[in-house]
Design a protein around this motif. Structure first.
Motif, PDB file in Angstrom:
ATOM      1  N   GLY A   1       0.816  -1.204   0.000  1.00  0.00           N
ATOM      2  CA  GLY A   1       0.000   0.000   0.000  1.00  0.00           C
ATOM      3  C   GLY A   1       0.849   1.253   0.000  1.00  0.00           C
ATOM      4  O   GLY A   1       0.562   2.219  -0.722  1.00  0.00           O
ATOM      5  N   ALA A   2       1.916   1.261   0.792  1.00  0.00           N
ATOM      6  CA  ALA A   2       2.799   2.434   0.861  1.00  0.00           C
ATOM      7  C   ALA A   2       3.474   2.698  -0.475  1.00  0.00           C
ATOM      8  O   ALA A   2       3.500   3.834  -0.957  1.00  0.00           O
ATOM      9  CB  ALA A   2       3.843   2.227   1.952  1.00  0.00           C
ATOM     10  N   VAL A   3       4.022   1.654  -1.071  1.00  0.00           N
ATOM     11  CA  VAL A   3       4.730   1.824  -2.342  1.00  0.00           C
ATOM     12  C   VAL A   3       3.771   2.262  -3.442  1.00  0.00           C
ATOM     13  O   VAL A   3       4.052   3.203  -4.189  1.00  0.00           O
ATOM     14  CB  VAL A   3       5.457   0.516  -2.733  1.00  0.00           C
ATOM     15  CG1 VAL A   3       6.073   0.645  -4.116  1.00  0.00           C
ATOM     16  CG2 VAL A   3       6.540   0.180  -1.708  1.00  0.00           C
ATOM     17  N   VAL A   4       2.617   1.600  -3.525  1.00  0.00           N
ATOM     18  CA  VAL A   4       1.641   1.918  -4.580  1.00  0.00           C
ATOM     19  C   VAL A   4       1.093   3.334  -4.397  1.00  0.00           C
ATOM     20  O   VAL A   4       1.059   4.129  -5.342  1.00  0.00           O
ATOM     21  CB  VAL A   4       0.487   0.893  -4.592  1.00  0.00           C
ATOM     22  CG1 VAL A   4      -0.633   1.366  -5.502  1.00  0.00           C
ATOM     23  CG2 VAL A   4       1.004  -0.466  -5.041  1.00  0.00           C
ATOM     24  N   VAL A   5       0.659   3.657  -3.174  1.00  0.00           N
ATOM     25  CA  VAL A   5       0.061   4.973  -2.918  1.00  0.00           C
ATOM     26  C   VAL A   5       1.060   6.086  -3.203  1.00  0.00           C
ATOM     27  O   VAL A   5       0.739   7.074  -3.872  1.00  0.00           O
ATOM     28  CB  VAL A   5      -0.451   5.055  -1.465  1.00  0.00           C
ATOM     29  CG1 VAL A   5      -0.720   6.504  -1.072  1.00  0.00           C
ATOM     30  CG2 VAL A   5      -1.710   4.231  -1.301  1.00  0.00           C
ATOM     31  N   TYR A   6       2.279   5.941  -2.721  1.00  0.00           N
ATOM     32  CA  TYR A   6       3.260   7.017  -2.898  1.00  0.00           C
ATOM     33  C   TYR A   6       3.654   7.186  -4.361  1.00  0.00           C
ATOM     34  O   TYR A   6       3.701   8.312  -4.874  1.00  0.00           O
ATOM     35  CB  TYR A   6       4.506   6.745  -2.058  1.00  0.00           C
ATOM     36  CG  TYR A   6       5.492   7.899  -2.099  1.00  0.00           C
ATOM     37  CD1 TYR A   6       5.321   9.000  -1.274  1.00  0.00           C
ATOM     38  CD2 TYR A   6       6.560   7.897  -2.987  1.00  0.00           C
ATOM     39  CE1 TYR A   6       6.205  10.075  -1.322  1.00  0.00           C
ATOM     40  CE2 TYR A   6       7.446   8.967  -3.045  1.00  0.00           C
ATOM     41  CZ  TYR A   6       7.253  10.047  -2.203  1.00  0.00           C
ATOM     42  OH  TYR A   6       8.134  11.110  -2.266  1.00  0.00           O
ATOM     43  N   LEU A   7       3.936   6.083  -5.036  1.00  0.00           N
ATOM     44  CA  LEU A   7       4.367   6.182  -6.434  1.00  0.00           C
ATOM     45  C   LEU A   7       3.246   6.683  -7.338  1.00  0.00           C
ATOM     46  O   LEU A   7       3.477   7.495  -8.243  1.00  0.00           O
ATOM     47  CB  LEU A   7       4.883   4.826  -6.924  1.00  0.00           C
ATOM     48  CG  LEU A   7       6.199   4.345  -6.292  1.00  0.00           C
ATOM     49  CD1 LEU A   7       6.615   3.005  -6.878  1.00  0.00           C
ATOM     50  CD2 LEU A   7       7.311   5.369  -6.490  1.00  0.00           C
ATOM     51  N   VAL A   8       2.010   6.212  -7.108  1.00  0.00           N
ATOM     52  CA  VAL A   8       0.884   6.712  -7.905  1.00  0.00           C
ATOM     53  C   VAL A   8       0.677   8.198  -7.656  1.00  0.00           C
ATOM     54  O   VAL A   8       0.436   8.984  -8.583  1.00  0.00           O
ATOM     55  CB  VAL A   8      -0.399   5.916  -7.576  1.00  0.00           C
ATOM     56  CG1 VAL A   8      -1.625   6.601  -8.160  1.00  0.00           C
ATOM     57  CG2 VAL A   8      -0.296   4.492  -8.110  1.00  0.00           C
ATOM     58  N   ASP A   9       0.800   8.594  -6.393  1.00  0.00           N
ATOM     59  CA  ASP A   9       0.627  10.011  -6.058  1.00  0.00           C
ATOM     60  C   ASP A   9       1.686  10.877  -6.739  1.00  0.00           C
ATOM     61  O   ASP A   9       1.371  11.919  -7.320  1.00  0.00           O
ATOM     62  CB  ASP A   9       0.708  10.180  -4.540  1.00  0.00           C
ATOM     63  CG  ASP A   9       0.547  11.628  -4.111  1.00  0.00           C
ATOM     64  OD1 ASP A   9      -0.422  12.264  -4.538  1.00  0.00           O
ATOM     65  OD2 ASP A   9       1.402  12.130  -3.361  1.00  0.00           O
ATOM     66  N   GLN A  10       2.947  10.443  -6.697  1.00  0.00           N
ATOM     67  CA  GLN A  10       4.035  11.255  -7.231  1.00  0.00           C
ATOM     68  C   GLN A  10       4.141  11.188  -8.753  1.00  0.00           C
ATOM     69  O   GLN A  10       4.434  12.205  -9.397  1.00  0.00           O
ATOM     70  CB  GLN A  10       5.367  10.809  -6.607  1.00  0.00           C
ATOM     71  CG  GLN A  10       5.484  11.071  -5.122  1.00  0.00           C
ATOM     72  CD  GLN A  10       5.461  12.551  -4.785  1.00  0.00           C
ATOM     73  OE1 GLN A  10       6.185  13.337  -5.368  1.00  0.00           O
ATOM     74  NE2 GLN A  10       4.625  12.923  -3.826  1.00  0.00           N
ATOM     75  N   LEU A  11       3.909  10.033  -9.324  1.00  0.00           N
ATOM     76  CA  LEU A  11       4.118   9.862 -10.760  1.00  0.00           C
ATOM     77  C   LEU A  11       2.874  10.157 -11.602  1.00  0.00           C
ATOM     78  O   LEU A  11       3.000  10.548 -12.766  1.00  0.00           O
ATOM     79  CB  LEU A  11       4.589   8.435 -11.051  1.00  0.00           C
ATOM     80  CG  LEU A  11       5.961   8.053 -10.490  1.00  0.00           C
ATOM     81  CD1 LEU A  11       6.246   6.579 -10.727  1.00  0.00           C
ATOM     82  CD2 LEU A  11       7.059   8.915 -11.110  1.00  0.00           C
ATOM     83  N   VAL A  12       1.690   9.979 -11.017  1.00  0.00           N
ATOM     84  CA  VAL A  12       0.459  10.135 -11.798  1.00  0.00           C
ATOM     85  C   VAL A  12      -0.359  11.342 -11.323  1.00  0.00           C
ATOM     86  O   VAL A  12      -0.544  12.312 -12.056  1.00  0.00           O
ATOM     87  CB  VAL A  12      -0.403   8.854 -11.740  1.00  0.00           C
ATOM     88  CG1 VAL A  12      -1.671   9.034 -12.561  1.00  0.00           C
ATOM     89  CG2 VAL A  12       0.394   7.650 -12.236  1.00  0.00           C
ATOM     90  N   LEU A  13      -0.825  11.277 -10.088  1.00  0.00           N
ATOM     91  CA  LEU A  13      -1.738  12.307  -9.593  1.00  0.00           C
ATOM     92  C   LEU A  13      -1.090  13.682  -9.540  1.00  0.00           C
ATOM     93  O   LEU A  13      -1.723  14.687  -9.873  1.00  0.00           O
ATOM     94  CB  LEU A  13      -2.263  11.916  -8.204  1.00  0.00           C
ATOM     95  CG  LEU A  13      -3.034  10.601  -8.119  1.00  0.00           C
ATOM     96  CD1 LEU A  13      -3.500  10.356  -6.693  1.00  0.00           C
ATOM     97  CD2 LEU A  13      -4.222  10.621  -9.071  1.00  0.00           C
ATOM     98  N   LYS A  14       0.164  13.733  -9.134  1.00  0.00           N
ATOM     99  CA  LYS A  14       0.834  15.029  -8.995  1.00  0.00           C
ATOM    100  C   LYS A  14       1.034  15.703 -10.340  1.00  0.00           C
ATOM    101  O   LYS A  14       1.014  16.933 -10.441  1.00  0.00           O
ATOM    102  CB  LYS A  14       2.181  14.844  -8.288  1.00  0.00           C
ATOM    103  CG  LYS A  14       2.762  16.129  -7.722  1.00  0.00           C
ATOM    104  CD  LYS A  14       3.979  15.829  -6.862  1.00  0.00           C
ATOM    105  CE  LYS A  14       4.517  17.105  -6.234  1.00  0.00           C
ATOM    106  NZ  LYS A  14       5.689  16.830  -5.369  1.00  0.00           N
ATOM    107  N   SER A  15       1.246  14.903 -11.385  1.00  0.00           N
ATOM    108  CA  SER A  15       1.424  15.486 -12.722  1.00  0.00           C
ATOM    109  C   SER A  15       0.103  15.948 -13.324  1.00  0.00           C
ATOM    110  O   SER A  15       0.052  16.909 -14.094  1.00  0.00           O
ATOM    111  CB  SER A  15       2.094  14.467 -13.653  1.00  0.00           C
ATOM    112  OG  SER A  15       1.282  13.312 -13.790  1.00  0.00           O
ATOM    113  N   ILE A  16      -0.997  15.265 -12.973  1.00  0.00           N
ATOM    114  CA  ILE A  16      -2.314  15.635 -13.500  1.00  0.00           C
ATOM    115  C   ILE A  16      -2.914  16.806 -12.722  1.00  0.00           C
ATOM    116  O   ILE A  16      -3.439  17.760 -13.302  1.00  0.00           O
ATOM    117  CB  ILE A  16      -3.260  14.423 -13.459  1.00  0.00           C
ATOM    118  CG1 ILE A  16      -2.723  13.286 -14.332  1.00  0.00           C
ATOM    119  CG2 ILE A  16      -4.662  14.825 -13.918  1.00  0.00           C
ATOM    120  CD1 ILE A  16      -3.518  12.006 -14.227  1.00  0.00           C
TER     121      ILE A  16
END
Length: 319
Positions: free
Chosen positions: A263-278
């Motif tokens: 959960g930590a790895v998925v949440v953080y990476l999705v947040d930084q690589l996907v959500l933050k760019s959108i």
């Protein structure tokens, strides 16, 4: 036998495959290191919540105390980095002793009390300027060292240190959960009064879980200080170090070790690589919405949802 083979494959991938794949991408490697830092805190929080039965909103206190103690020992006392990191964890344990009176509280009252302690430590770090340099913070904190010709201060070196710490934490968690102490802790959550009748010291067990969780979080905080090489109170004791690991643990499934870590790895990476760019300015709102959706769909987290789907598929195949 099967679990042993799977474990060996996971270790091989973590220590060999990931560094090899990320060797030329320093940015992505830094994100992986940051995600594992969150994973370490998430696992510590899950241990306290799952085994100890205590929800904490104040793990930033342990993270910040560990950060500052390790940084100050290396900068002002000349300690080597790795012993200083361990001392940072021990310092977080000492800080948790001040929180022991809060063990008399239950549910949200305990969570809020620990949150208040985190704010107290932040204020202390801000006001104790002779030691911490106050709001100006500490700069040029020694990086992870070179040992035996290998630079642990590099991105790959930092990754190997944090992945080792996380694996050690996971092993401790697993052994504790499978022990008699783990059985007593689970029974205590069902009925604390009943466990006291049969001679279980519930207060001592909860105190032990709080201290162990503090130790793990403090070591992670110390590691982070030597990776970023800078500290100031608002960063070291930021609510992020309490909130994001909770989101990650609940999203992945805090009742399982793999759930908290994944959960930590998925949440953080999705947040930084996907959500933050959108959505640069509101990506954390989306993260919160995803958490709410996960709680509604599967309160036990992503891993539990996957297990339910597998069970349904097996039942359908057997019919």
């Amino acid at each position: 036998m099967k679990n042993g083979v799977i474990g060996a494959i996971v270790v091989l991938v973590l220590y060999g495959g990931v560094p090899l794949l990320m060797r030329g991408d320093l940015y992505l490697m830094s994100l992986i290191v940051a995600s594992l830092t969150i994973a370490g805190i998430s696992l510590a929080w899950s241990l306290l919540g799952n085994l100890g039965g205590m929800v904490s909103f104040g793990h930033a206190a342990f993270f910040g105390v560990g950060s500052y103690i390790s940084a100050l020992l290396t900068m002002k006392a000349g300690w080597p980095v790795f012993p200083a990191m361990l001392a940072g964890g021990v310092g977080a344990v000492v800080a948790s002793v001040a929180m022991l009176p809060a063990l008399r509280l239950k549910g949200p009252y305990f969570a809020l009390a620990i949150l208040a302690y985190a704010q107290i430590f932040r204020i202390l770090a801000t006001e104790w300027t002779s030691m911490t340099n106050g709001p100006a913070g500490l700069s040029s904190i020694p990086a992870l060292p070179k040992l035996f010709g290998f630079d642990f201060g590099s991105k790959t070196g930092g990754y190997l240190v944090i992945v080792t710490l996380v694996l050690i934490f996971a092993l401790v968690y697993q052994r504790l959960r499978a022990s008699d102490t783990g059985l007593a802790l689970r029974a205590m959550q069902e009925s604390e009064d009943a466990t006291r009748v049969v001679g279980v010291n519930s207060t001592a067990l909860k105190a032990g879980m709080l201290m162990l969780s503090a130790l793990m979080t403090g070591i992670v905080g110390a590691f982070n200080a030597h990776v970023i090489n800078f500290l100031e109170p608002d960063y070291a004791f930021n609510a992020t170090w309490s909130v994001v690991p909770i989101i990650a643990a609940i999203f992945g499934g805090y009742r399982s070790i793999i759930g908290a870590l994944a959960g930590a790895v998925v949440v953080y990476l999705v947040d930084q690589l996907v959500l933050k760019s959108i959505l640069p300015g509101s990506h954390q709102i989306v993260l919160g919405a995803l958490l709410v959706a996960m709680i509604i769909v599967s309160p036990s987290g992503l891993t539990a949802l996957r297990l339910k789907k597998r069970a349904r598929a097996d039942a359908y195949a057997a019919s």
